[in-house]
Design a protein around this motif. Structure first.
Motif, PDB file in Angstrom:
ATOM      1  N   GLU A   5      34.386 -24.597 -17.692  1.00 41.56           N
ATOM      2  CA  GLU A   5      34.729 -25.335 -16.483  1.00 41.56           C
ATOM      3  C   GLU A   5      34.177 -24.643 -15.232  1.00 41.56           C
ATOM      4  OE1 GLU A   5      38.865 -25.339 -17.219  1.00 41.56           O
ATOM      5  OE2 GLU A   5      38.901 -27.390 -17.998  1.00 41.56           O
ATOM      6  N   ARG A  17      32.789 -31.501 -20.134  1.00 40.75           N
ATOM      7  CA  ARG A  17      34.068 -32.214 -20.265  1.00 40.75           C
ATOM      8  C   ARG A  17      34.673 -31.950 -21.650  1.00 40.75           C
ATOM      9  NH1 ARG A  17      30.182 -35.688 -18.177  1.00 40.75           N
ATOM     10  NH2 ARG A  17      30.520 -36.325 -16.006  1.00 40.75           N
ATOM     11  N   LEU A 276      36.208 -40.740 -15.661  1.00 37.91           N
ATOM     12  CA  LEU A 276      35.671 -39.394 -15.655  1.00 37.91           C
ATOM     13  C   LEU A 276      35.104 -39.042 -14.289  1.00 37.91           C
ATOM     14  CD1 LEU A 276      33.696 -39.452 -19.031  1.00 37.91           C
ATOM     15  CD2 LEU A 276      35.982 -38.522 -18.624  1.00 37.91           C
TER      16      LEU A 276
END
Length: 277
Positions: A5, A17, A276
């Motif tokens: 991340e 992701r 998303l």
């Protein structure tokens, strides 16, 4: 915040992701109203894990040749995305096996070829193959995102549908990474173009072989009308494969770059569908 991340925070143009799809409770098909579509998607899913791991391997081999910090950060995100693709499709493949579709022969074939490429091809040749395969998957991804008619045929189960849309987004996001690294590593245009035909023939050949072999194992589940309908869906004048022709052939131009195919609008629309970033 974990290491993958943090990649996005350091300036990569796309995030890694963590989707964690859950397939165990689903009782739906991969493709609606035609089992041939299901056999095709099962075949493609079986091809991904070993292929994605090879892409990561070939990029890691030469990542020290990246000339810009921007590309270095994108390479880190590319590796993270491809690792997630392999992980999620391994989970999907386990679910597919539970549905009595044994695709392990496809996965084994890809594993065998990737091992051979690592043994017999130079690092530059391996990266050229990855760049070629990434172009092929990127134009497939673009097609999936922009073809509402195809999306309507994907599974009625959101999980089984969304894994393909998520994968398509990310293939589009990182479509230039292996290509740009190949350029920085001073790979030749001649080699880049030469590896595309055998890469294409292998990918299409295995898709066809896997789809047909699974279909023959499940002959009782389909009829000739469905076979004809799937053929038309794929190879008709406006079919899924046939309409890829021009985008595919662009790769053979000496001045080609993946970003010439702007898929950003379709990426944004598909992200909205999936919620998303």
């Amino acid at each position: 915040m974990n290491m993958l991340e943090k990649i996005f925070d350091r300036g990569a143009k796309f995030p890694v992701r963590h989707m964690k799809f859950q397939f165990a409770s689903t009782q739906h098909s991969l493709f609606q109203n035609n089992p041939w579509g299901e056999y095709w998607l099962a075949t493609m899913s079986a091809m991904f894990p070993a292929g994605e791991r090879f892409f990561v391997h070939s990029v890691r081999n030469l990542q020290h040749r990246a000339q810009s910090q921007a590309l270095k950060t994108d390479i880190a995100a590319f590796i993270g995305q491809e690792a997630m693709h392999a992980k999620e499709h391994e989970a999907l493949n386990a679910w597919i096996l539970e549905q009595n579709m044994d695709t392990r022969f496809i996965s084994a074939n890809v594993e065998w070829l990737m091992a051979a490429l690592k043994h017999y091809c130079s690092a530059s040749q391996q990266l050229a193959i990855t760049a070629a395969a990434e172009h092929f998957t990127a134009i497939l991804a673009h097609q999936i995102m922009r073809r509402e008619d195809l999306q309507q045929r994907l599974s009625s189960n959101e999980t089984l549908k969304n894994i393909w849309l998520w994968h398509a987004i990310e293939e589009s996001e990182h479509k230039n990474v292996a290509f740009d690294l190949y350029q920085d590593a001073q790979g030749s245009n001649v080699m880049r173009v030469l590896v595309m035909p055998p890469t294409t023939l292998y990918m299409i050949g295995l898709m066809v072989y896997g789809t047909v072999k699974i279909a023959l194992q499940h002959r009782q589940n389909w009829n000739l009308r469905q076979c004809a309908e799937f053929y038309q869906l794929m190879l008709d004048e406006k079919g899924f494969i046939r309409t890829l022709k021009n985008d595919y052939l662009d790769y053979y131009h000496t001045d080609f770059h993946p970003l010439q195919h702007d898929s950003s609008t379709w990426e944004s629309l598909t992200k909205i569908k999936l919620g998303l970033n």
